[in-house]
Structures are given as structure tokens and as C-alpha cells.
Motif scaffolding. Structure first.
Motif, mmCIF file in Angstrom:
data_model
loop_
_atom_site.group_PDB
_atom_site.id
_atom_site.type_symbol
_atom_site.label_atom_id
_atom_site.label_comp_id
_atom_site.label_asym_id
_atom_site.label_seq_id
_atom_site.Cartn_x
_atom_site.Cartn_y
_atom_site.Cartn_z
ATOM 1 N N HIS A 75 3.519 -15.419 6.962
ATOM 2 C CA HIS A 75 2.389 -15.879 6.031
ATOM 3 C C HIS A 75 3.056 -16.557 4.654
ATOM 4 O O HIS A 75 2.362 -16.944 3.692
ATOM 5 C CB HIS A 75 1.471 -14.995 5.556
ATOM 6 N N LYS A 76 4.393 -16.026 4.131
ATOM 7 C CA LYS A 76 4.904 -16.275 2.943
ATOM 8 C C LYS A 76 3.997 -16.206 1.889
ATOM 9 O O LYS A 76 3.851 -16.919 1.230
ATOM 10 C CB LYS A 76 5.321 -17.803 2.981
ATOM 11 N N PRO A 77 3.520 -14.751 1.697
ATOM 12 C CA PRO A 77 2.609 -14.574 0.606
ATOM 13 C C PRO A 77 3.244 -14.932 -0.757
ATOM 14 O O PRO A 77 4.284 -14.918 -1.014
ATOM 15 C CB PRO A 77 2.155 -13.256 0.856
ATOM 16 N N ASP A 78 2.393 -14.867 -1.669
ATOM 17 C CA ASP A 78 2.775 -15.239 -3.078
ATOM 18 C C ASP A 78 2.973 -13.922 -3.659
ATOM 19 O O ASP A 78 3.747 -13.853 -4.830
ATOM 20 C CB ASP A 78 1.549 -15.979 -3.905
ATOM 21 N N LEU A 79 2.628 -12.809 -3.190
ATOM 22 C CA LEU A 79 2.879 -11.569 -3.874
ATOM 23 C C LEU A 79 2.789 -10.306 -2.728
ATOM 24 O O LEU A 79 2.062 -10.545 -1.883
ATOM 25 C CB LEU A 79 2.115 -11.281 -4.958
ATOM 26 N N VAL A 80 3.589 -9.393 -2.935
ATOM 27 C CA VAL A 80 3.684 -8.436 -2.033
ATOM 28 C C VAL A 80 3.409 -7.080 -2.926
ATOM 29 O O VAL A 80 4.150 -6.809 -3.738
ATOM 30 C CB VAL A 80 4.968 -8.172 -1.367
ATOM 31 N N SER A 122 -9.332 -0.833 -0.352
ATOM 32 C CA SER A 122 -9.820 -0.821 -1.723
ATOM 33 C C SER A 122 -9.008 -2.005 -2.683
ATOM 34 O O SER A 122 -9.727 -2.995 -3.292
ATOM 35 C CB SER A 122 -9.300 0.307 -2.439
ATOM 36 N N PHE A 123 -7.704 -2.063 -2.239
ATOM 37 C CA PHE A 123 -7.030 -3.491 -3.025
ATOM 38 C C PHE A 123 -7.438 -4.431 -2.375
ATOM 39 O O PHE A 123 -7.712 -5.604 -3.359
ATOM 40 C CB PHE A 123 -5.317 -3.341 -2.610
ATOM 41 N N HIS A 124 -7.709 -4.762 -1.116
ATOM 42 C CA HIS A 124 -8.233 -5.887 -0.587
ATOM 43 C C HIS A 124 -9.564 -6.221 -1.110
ATOM 44 O O HIS A 124 -9.839 -7.574 -1.670
ATOM 45 C CB HIS A 124 -8.528 -5.690 0.935
ATOM 46 N N LEU A 125 -10.513 -5.664 -0.975
ATOM 47 C CA LEU A 125 -11.996 -5.574 -1.640
ATOM 48 C C LEU A 125 -11.890 -6.152 -3.334
ATOM 49 O O LEU A 125 -12.279 -7.181 -3.511
ATOM 50 C CB LEU A 125 -12.741 -4.575 -1.357
ATOM 51 N N TYR A 126 -10.840 -5.427 -3.882
ATOM 52 C CA TYR A 126 -11.086 -5.923 -5.272
ATOM 53 C C TYR A 126 -10.384 -7.069 -5.583
ATOM 54 O O TYR A 126 -11.026 -8.032 -6.453
ATOM 55 C CB TYR A 126 -10.138 -4.420 -5.889
ATOM 56 N N LEU A 127 -9.288 -7.129 -5.007
ATOM 57 C CA LEU A 127 -8.702 -8.661 -5.202
ATOM 58 C C LEU A 127 -9.373 -9.724 -4.736
ATOM 59 O O LEU A 127 -9.230 -10.850 -5.416
ATOM 60 C CB LEU A 127 -7.280 -8.405 -4.657
ATOM 61 N N ILE A 156 -3.957 -10.204 2.748
ATOM 62 C CA ILE A 156 -3.675 -9.715 4.197
ATOM 63 C C ILE A 156 -3.124 -8.462 4.153
ATOM 64 O O ILE A 156 -2.480 -8.090 3.092
ATOM 65 C CB ILE A 156 -2.742 -10.764 4.884
ATOM 66 N N GLU A 157 -3.121 -7.650 5.119
ATOM 67 C CA GLU A 157 -2.987 -6.167 4.935
ATOM 68 C C GLU A 157 -1.805 -5.893 6.208
ATOM 69 O O GLU A 157 -1.838 -6.428 7.003
ATOM 70 C CB GLU A 157 -4.145 -5.362 5.539
ATOM 71 N N ALA A 158 -1.126 -4.975 5.998
ATOM 72 C CA ALA A 158 -0.096 -4.533 7.113
ATOM 73 C C ALA A 158 -0.009 -2.947 6.821
ATOM 74 O O ALA A 158 0.130 -2.542 5.535
ATOM 75 C CB ALA A 158 1.413 -5.054 6.674
ATOM 76 N N GLU A 159 -0.045 -2.263 7.884
ATOM 77 C CA GLU A 159 -0.431 -0.955 7.880
ATOM 78 C C GLU A 159 1.122 -0.068 7.889
ATOM 79 O O GLU A 159 1.148 1.245 7.650
ATOM 80 C CB GLU A 159 -1.159 -0.165 9.202
ATOM 81 N N ASN A 160 2.321 -0.739 8.081
ATOM 82 C CA ASN A 160 3.256 -0.138 7.769
ATOM 83 C C ASN A 160 4.561 -1.429 7.399
ATOM 84 O O ASN A 160 4.307 -2.503 7.385
ATOM 85 C CB ASN A 160 3.984 0.185 9.069
ATOM 86 N N GLY A 161 5.690 -0.776 7.510
ATOM 87 C CA GLY A 161 6.911 -1.917 6.868
ATOM 88 C C GLY A 161 6.896 -3.052 7.940
ATOM 89 O O GLY A 161 7.312 -4.071 7.627
ATOM 90 N N ARG A 162 7.237 -2.410 9.121
ATOM 91 C CA ARG A 162 7.479 -3.552 10.246
ATOM 92 C C ARG A 162 6.527 -4.531 10.068
ATOM 93 O O ARG A 162 6.851 -5.722 10.277
ATOM 94 C CB ARG A 162 7.612 -2.858 11.592
ATOM 95 N N VAL A 163 5.163 -4.201 10.221
ATOM 96 C CA VAL A 163 4.056 -5.265 10.458
ATOM 97 C C VAL A 163 4.074 -6.003 9.020
ATOM 98 O O VAL A 163 4.223 -7.251 8.816
ATOM 99 C CB VAL A 163 2.741 -4.590 10.671
#
Ligand SMILES: Nc1nc2c(ncn2[C@@H]2O[C@@H]3COP(=O)(O)O[C@H]4[C@@H](O)[C@H](n5cnc6c(=O)[nH]c(N)nc65)O[C@@H]4COP(=O)(O)O[C@H]3[C@H]2O)c(=O)[nH]1
Length: 739
Positions: A56-61, A28-33, A41-48
Motif C-alpha cells: 500500500h505504500k502508506p504515507d505514515l507508519v 482506537s487509532f483507526h477510528l480516531y484518525l 490500514i491495520e496490521a496485527e504484527n510486524g510481518r503483516v
């Protein structure tokens, strides 16, 4: 640079990493943003999530707190520790509020509680934190830029400071240098205001014109000027053209005396209407004095300090043009001292010089201030009388009067050291203007008249007559011809017999004659002085000696041998004074094979007493080889008994002038008697010269003189006639003996 990557990241699509174990939330976050232009980009847990964060050095987590394996707090720690500027928003369920608080402690930027009823909250949080992140980045960049700028400015300031320091140092050094130059200037530097008030003046003003710098400061430079007009001229020039260069001016020195200075100055106007004058001056007094001295020397005679020929001609030019303009007559008097040469030659140059100075003094005393007396040669003085009358008659009378006065003054005895000297002048006078003659011609006329005065028997005054010039020219011609006389075989040696007490020929004197092709036979009195003046006397004298010796050798072999046992010749002072004269005579004797005992040398008194030591040496060397020495014209010169005693002489010849009057003038008779007695006392032979009468002969004979020469017996004769005369006298003697 991370900051720059982030800044550039703003212009591209921002990358948002969402880490949540619930797929539905992630999606839902993905689609909306994505709808709002973000890349998610999505990660299903903390390690990933950490792995994707690194890759990817994202701009926001966006991170959920509760997740299996590695929970959201660990992700948060990782992100905060590795990239503290990356905004991280924790998304948490309402039941774990303590975790949210811890997350905010650990560095989370924001939080959201699940479930999110309205996703616009998410969008708002994302935008807000991205903006904040950007602001932080921009702020940091700005800070960093500021620091760079500050560092740069600081560096620039430092450099500027150092430059100022260096400039200051250079200024100080240059000021020091300027000071030392200023203080050690040889010229005087000055700076005055436009009124001439001295603002600065270098200390060299003391060495230049003996003023203390401090005493001059504040005073007027103009007060130093001696000549007001020169000062005015300089100021006017500075006003008009702004500079004066090498202006020569007299300045007062510290003692009130005048010094010559050379001034160079410049006037500088300021924009406010004021200005200053600055420049230098140099004391040139010594140079000016040296120039004046050189100038003086160029126009004056160094011995007497009288004007020389150059100055005389200048003044004569002036007098000539004045007399032509105003109709005044002037006169030029040329004065030559009779017998000066004899005095100079016999008593030495220093006595001669003193005599000339005395003559200069006497001449100056006789004349008016406006007359000029000059010395133009050895013993030649000239007097220039300007403006002495408007008609020639009056001028001639005045000139004659002056000449007589000069003649009288100069003939008064002069005492120099132990000598009492008597001189007389021969004066030639020429009046001017006659025609349009120039100064050279006037001088020549004076010279001609003077020669005429000399020829008239010395101690005479003679006016120039136009015909005289021709005679003077003749004299010049004679000089020219005399140079060629020997080569052209024009010189002849005459002989005049000398007679002993028995009336027999006992010797002869060789006397020179010049057979001039145009003027006939010329007597030595006319050309010997010319020969002496020109130096021709040396070759002529040598010719006389050589010729006389040739005859002596010839006559020593034949019948004349006994009668002509002694032949004398005259020796000029110039000849005798040559250092090698004795050697020259010896060479001639050897060359001609002459017996030295048959040769006699006649010297004048002057030669004898000039440099007595040298004369004695030379005489001794002649005596050693047997050559006889006689003193000619004895009684007319300055011989003293003491000299005579010192010199190895053989014969005294009494001068003709005494013999001439011997029978009519008692004093002459007494002199002749004294000379004969003195010679006898000194063991010298005596010959009387110029015996013309029986009475003279008798007087001489009775006075003890045993040898005679004169017209009474024979005139000087050419060789052939002389030989005949001697042969005849021998024959007569023989016939007398026979009878
Ligand atoms: N009135 C008169 N005169 C008499 C009588 N007896 C001799 N004389 C002249 O008196 C002069 C004597 O010569 P001096 O005194 O040596 O005087 C000489 C001598 O000083 C000089 N002189 C002549 N020949 C030479 C020479 O070869 N060398 C040099 N340096 N000077 C010479 O020229 C002078 C003049 O020579 P001269 O004209 O030959 O004149 C001669 C001679 O002719 C006399 O009874 N009555």
C-alpha cells in the motif's frame, strides 16, 4: 518518481499503516484518525505490517515495538531502508524506553508512549510528521529542480560562451580579412572627419599617387586637390546631398605633380552632430592620357601631327560663324605638291613621308599661331587664315601674300638622305564668307581652285571663281564615264611614227585617246591621272597592251612589216609594279601571237629607280624574251648614271622639253648632247621626242641622235591614217629608189 507520488498523495486522503498486536489500540487509532480524514490500514504484527507497507505504500507508519514474530525494530529497519522518506512513529510502552532510543537511532521519526491518555497527541504527531515528510519531499523536489535549473543554466552558459568564442574568432578572421583587403586595395580608401582631416587612408595611396599613408594621416585631404574650385564643389555637394560619384579631380602626387583621379565619397552624420566622410579614389591618369591620345589621334594626322580634315572642318565652322558675326573675311588655301607622286613612287614611301613632314614644318613656320595648317590627304595640305581683313580686297591681298610665301618656302630644296629634292606647290585659294556657305562648300571651292592651279601648269596660285565649280564637276563626271570607257569601246590607240636617220619610218609609239561622246577626243594627260588615282589604269593599261599587240601581229605580216618593226607603248608605274606584270605581258603576247621583239615598253624614270632590284628583275625577264625597254621623258626625273648602268635598258627617249629649246637655249643643247653621248657610251639607242623643226632635227642629227619622233614628221594618228602614212612613206621611198 516517488517524490511526485508522495506529493500527489497529500492532496488525496493520507494512508496511515498502524502495526500493533493489540487490537484495541489499533482500532482506537483507526477510528480516531479516520474521523480526521485519514485512511487507516491495520496490521496485527510486524510481518503483516511489512507486507502491507510494500503493497500500500502508506504515507505514515505507526508501529509498536514489542510484537511477536517480527518486532517493531525490524519493521523500522525495513521501512527506513526501503523508503527513508516515509515517516515512521514508534508507539511503545513505558517499560521499553531503551528500545525507543534504539528505534530513534535506527531512523524512527517520532515516538509515543502507551497508553495514550489523549489521542490528540497521536493526531498532533501524525500531522507534524506528515507535514515534515511533505516539507522534506518538497525540499527534495526543490533541490532536484534547482539542480536541473543549474545544469540547464550551466549548459546555456557553456553554449553562450562557445558562441561568444566563435563570434570572437569570426570577428578576428573578418578583421584579418578586412585588413588584408584594406591593405591590398587598388583604389584608395579614405576616411576623413568633416573638416577633411584624414583619419584613415589605405596604403594603396602610395601606388596611386605616391604618398606614404603614415605621412597623410592627420593632414587635410583637401590639401591634395590641385583645383580649389573642384574641391569646393565636392565639399558643397557632400554637404547638400551627402554623396559625390565619379568626380574627376586633379590631385597632387607625392612629387608635387598632378594626377587625374576619380573620386566617389559619402558623408555620414552622427546623432551627436559630428560625422565623417569616407570614400575611394582611383588614379585615372593613364586612362585620361590614353583618352587624350585617342582624341588627339582622332583629330590629327599621324604622320605630321597636323590637324586632320575633321579638326580642320571644326575650326573652319568656327571661323565661318565668327566671320559672319563680326564681318571679318577669312581664306582657305588648298596646297597640293606638284610631282609628289613621282618622288614617292620613285624614291620610296619613306622619303615621301619625310618630305611631307618637312613640308608640314615649313608651313607651320610661315603661319601665325592663330592660323591652322592641316593635312587632309596624301600630299594635300590646307591652311586656314581667319580674320584677315574686313573687306574682301584686303583679305585677298593677305591670302595671296601668304600663298606666295608658302610657295617660296616650299620650293627651296629639301635634302633627304642622299637626295636633293625640289618641289613646288599648286595652291587654290578661296575667300569666305561669300554667301551662306558651310565649311564643306568652302573646302570644295578651295579644292576646285587648287585643281585649276594644277591645270594652269603647276607651281601656280589660283583664286576660286564661281565658274570653276562647273569644271570640277566635269572632272568628276569624267571619272564616272571613264569606268565605262572600255566596255563602251571609247578608248582608241593612236600611233605616232618614229623616223630613222634616213628619214624612214622605223617604228611607232602607241598613244591612247578617249573618244568621249560628249566632250570629243580627250588627250591622255587629262584622263591618265584620273585613271591612276582610281586604279582604272590597270584594266586600261591591259587594253592598250592587248590592242597594240593585235596591231603588231597584223602589221608583221603585210607590207608595213619592215617599217613597223618596233611598236612601243607607255606603261604606268602602277602597271609595272604589279608583281605578275611580266607574266601578264607574256600572256598577251601569246594570246595575240605577237613576236616579243617587235614590242617596246616605255617606262618613266620614276618607275625605273623605285625599287631598283625589282625593276632590274622585271627588265631582265623582258629582255630574256626580247621585249625592248625604253626610258621615257629622260632627263626630267631623278635617274642617275649608276642606276642606268645596273639596268638592262635598250633605249633612252630624250624628253620633249629639252628638244623644244635645243636650238635657242645653250644649256638644253648641252644636256641633250650629254644624254646622247652617255647613251652611246652605255650602248643604248636614243630617240628624241617632240621634234618639230628642221633646226631641231639637224641639231640632233649632228649630235649623233639617229631616231626621231615629233610633229615635224607626223602627229599621233588614228590607225587607218597611220597605216596610210606609213604606206605612203614606203611608196615614197620606193619611188625614190626607182628614180
Ligand atoms: N607638242 C608636241 N607634242 C608632241 C610632239 N611629238 C609627240 N608629242 C606628244 O608627246 C607625247 C609623247 O608621249 P609620252 O611622252 O609618252 O607622254 C604620254 C604618256 O606619258 C601618256 N600616255 C599616252 N598614252 C598612254 C598609255 O597608253 N598609257 C599610259 N600609261 N600613258 C599614256 O600621256 C602622255 C601624253 O600623250 P600625248 O598627249 O599623246 O602626247 C604625246 C605626243 O602626242 C611634238 O612634236 N610636239
Amino acid at each position: 518518481m516517488p517524490c511526485m507520488d508522495k506529493m500527489q498523495g497529500q492532496s488525496r486522503r493520507a494512508v496511515i499503516l498502524t502495526i500493533d498486536d493489540e487490537q484495541a489500540i489499533r482500532e482506537s487509532f483507526h477510528l480516531y484518525l479516520e474521523d480526521y480524514g485519514y485512511t487507516v490500514i491495520e496490521a496485527e504484527n510486524g510481518r503483516v505490517g511489512i507486507a502491507l507497507f510494500e503493497s500500500h505504500k502508506p504515507d505514515l507508519v505507526l508501529v509498536d515495538l514489542r510484537m511477536p514474530e517480527v518486532d517493531g525494530l525490524r519493521v523500522l529497519e525495513h521501512v527506513v531502508s526501503t523508503s527513508p522518506d516515509t515517516p515512521i512513529i514508534v508507539v511503545s510502552g513505558t517499560g521499553v524506553i531503551d528500545d525507543v532510543i534504539e528505534a530513534l537511532h535506527l531512523g524512527a521519526w517520532d515516538y509515543m508512549l502507551k497508553p495514550l491518555q489523549d489521542l490528540s497527541v497521536l493526531l498532533h504527531a501524525v500531522r507534524k510528521n506528515l507535514d515534515r515528510s511533505r516539507l522534506i519531499l518538497e525540499n527534495r523536489m526543490y533541490q532536484e529542480h534547482l539542480e536541473v535549473e543549474v545544469r540547464k543554466r550551466t549548459e546555456e552558459l557553456h553554449q553562450a560562451y562557445q558562441a561568444v568564442q566563435q563570434t570572437n574568432q569570426q570577428l578576428q578572421q573578418s578583421e584579418k580579412k578586412y585588413r588584408s583587403i584594406f591593405e591590398s586595395l587598388t583604389d584608395v580608401y579614405f576616411q576623413v572627419d568633416l573638416d577633411g582631416v584624414i583619419a584613415e587612408i589605405s596604403p594603396s595611396v602610395y601606388t596611386n599617387i605616391e604618398h606614404q599613408r603614415e605621412a597623410l594621416l592627420g593632414n587635410h585631404l583637401w590639401d591634395l586637390f590641385v583645383e580649389a574650385d573642384v574641391c569646393q564643389g565636392m565639399r558643397a555637394r557632400l554637404n547638400e546631398v551627402g554623396v559625390v560619384t565619379d568626380l574627376e579631380a586633379l590631385l597632387f602626387d607625392g612629387n608635387g605633380l598632378e594626377r587625374s583621379c576619380s573620386i566617389t565619397a559619402t558623408r555620414e552624420r552622427s546623432s551627436e552632430g559630428g560625422g565623417r566622410i569616407y570614400g575611394v579614389f582611383r588614379d585615372i591618369t593613364e586612362r585620361k592620357q590614353a583618352e587624350a591620345q585617342i582624341e588627339h589621334q582622332a583629330y590629327h594626322d599621324s604622320l605630321t601631327n597636323l590637324p586632320n580634315r575633321r579638326l580642320l572642318l571644326d575650326r573652319l565652322d568656327l571661323a565661318l560663324s565668327r566671320s559672319k558675326r563680326h564681318g571679318y573675311a577669312g581664306a582657305l588655301l588648298l596646297i597640293d605638291l606638284d610631282r609628289f607622286k613621282t618622288i614617292n613612287d620613285s624614291l620610296g614611301h619613306s622619303v615621301g613621308d619625310q618630305l611631307l613632314c618637312e613640308v608640314a614644318l615649313r608651313l607651320a613656320n610661315v603661319l601665325r599661331e592663330e592660323d591652322t595648317v592641316a593635312r587632309i590627304g596624301g600630299d594635300e595640305f590646307v591652311v586656314l587664315l581667319s580674320d584677315i581683313g574686313s573687306d574682301t580686297q584686303a583679305a585677298a591681298r593677305r591670302a595671296q601674300g601668304v600663298a606666295e610665301k608658302i610657295s617660296y618656302e616650299l620650293s627651296l630644296p629639301v635634302r633627304i638622305r642622299d637626295h636633293e629634292l625640289y618641289i613646288t606647290p599648286s595652291i587654290g585659294i578661296t575667300l569666305f564668307p561669300i554667301q551662306n556657305e558651310d565649311s564643306g562648300v568652302v573646302l570644295q571651292h578651295g579644292d576646285t581652285a587648287m585643281y585649276q592651279a594644277k591645270a594652269a601648269g603647276r607651281n601656280a596660285i589660283c583664286f576660286f571663281r564661281p565658274g570653276m565649280q562647273a569644271e570640277a564637276d566635269k572632272r568628276l563626271d569624267m571619272e564616272k564615264d571613264l569606268r565605262l570607257a572600255i566596255a563602251r569601246d571609247q578608248l582608241k590607240l593612236f600611233f605616232q611614227a618614229q623616223i630613222d636617220e634616213n628619214g624612214e619610218v622605223c617604228g611607232a609609239e602607241g598613244l591612247l585617246r578617249w573618244e568621249h561622246p560628249q566632250y570629243g577626243l580627250i588627250a591622255p594627260d587629262r584622263f591618265i591621272p584620273v585613271a591612276e588615282e582610281t586604279g582604272l589604269i590597270l584594266p586600261i593599261g591591259e587594253w592598250v597592251l592587248q590592242t597594240a599587240c593585235e596591231y603588231i601581229t597584223k602589221w608583221s605580216k603585210g607590207e608595213l612589216s619592215q617599217s613597223l618593226s618596233h611598236i612601243a607603248v607607255n606603261v604606268s608605274p602602277w602597271q609595272f609594279r604589279q608583281p605578275d606584270f611580266p607574266l601578264q605581258v607574256e600572256k598577251i603576247l601569246a594570246r595575240t601571237g605577237t613576236d616579243p621583239r617587235r614590242l617596246g615598253l616605255e617606262l618613266t624614270e620614276g618607275v625605273v629607280i623605285d625599287n631598283v632590284a625589282d625593276t632590274a628583275d622585271k627588265m631582265a625577264s623582258f629582255k630574256a624574251i626580247g621585249v625592248k625597254i625604253s626610258i621615257d621623258d629622260f632627263g626630267t626625273g631623278y635617274s642617275s648614271l649608276s642606276y642606268l648602268k645596273k639596268l638592262p635598258l635598250d633605249i633612252l627617249k630624250i624628253d620633249r622639253s629639252f628638244i623644244e629649246e635645243v636650238t635657242v637655249d645653250e644649256s638644253n643643247a648641252a644636256i641633250v648632247g650629254t644624254i646622247i653621248a652617255m647613251a652611246d657610251h652605255l650602248g643604248l639607242e636614243v630617240i628624241a621626242e617632240g621634234v618639230e623643226t628642221q633646226e631641231q632635227l639637224e641639231f640632233l642629227y649632228n649630235s649623233g641622235c639617229k631616231r626621231y619622233q615629233g610633229y615635224f614628221f607626223s602627229k599621233p594618228l588614228p590607225v587607218e591614217q597611220f597605216e596610210l602614212f606609213v604606206s605612203d612613206s614606203i611608196r615614197r621611198r620606193l619611188s625614190n629608189c626607182e628614180s
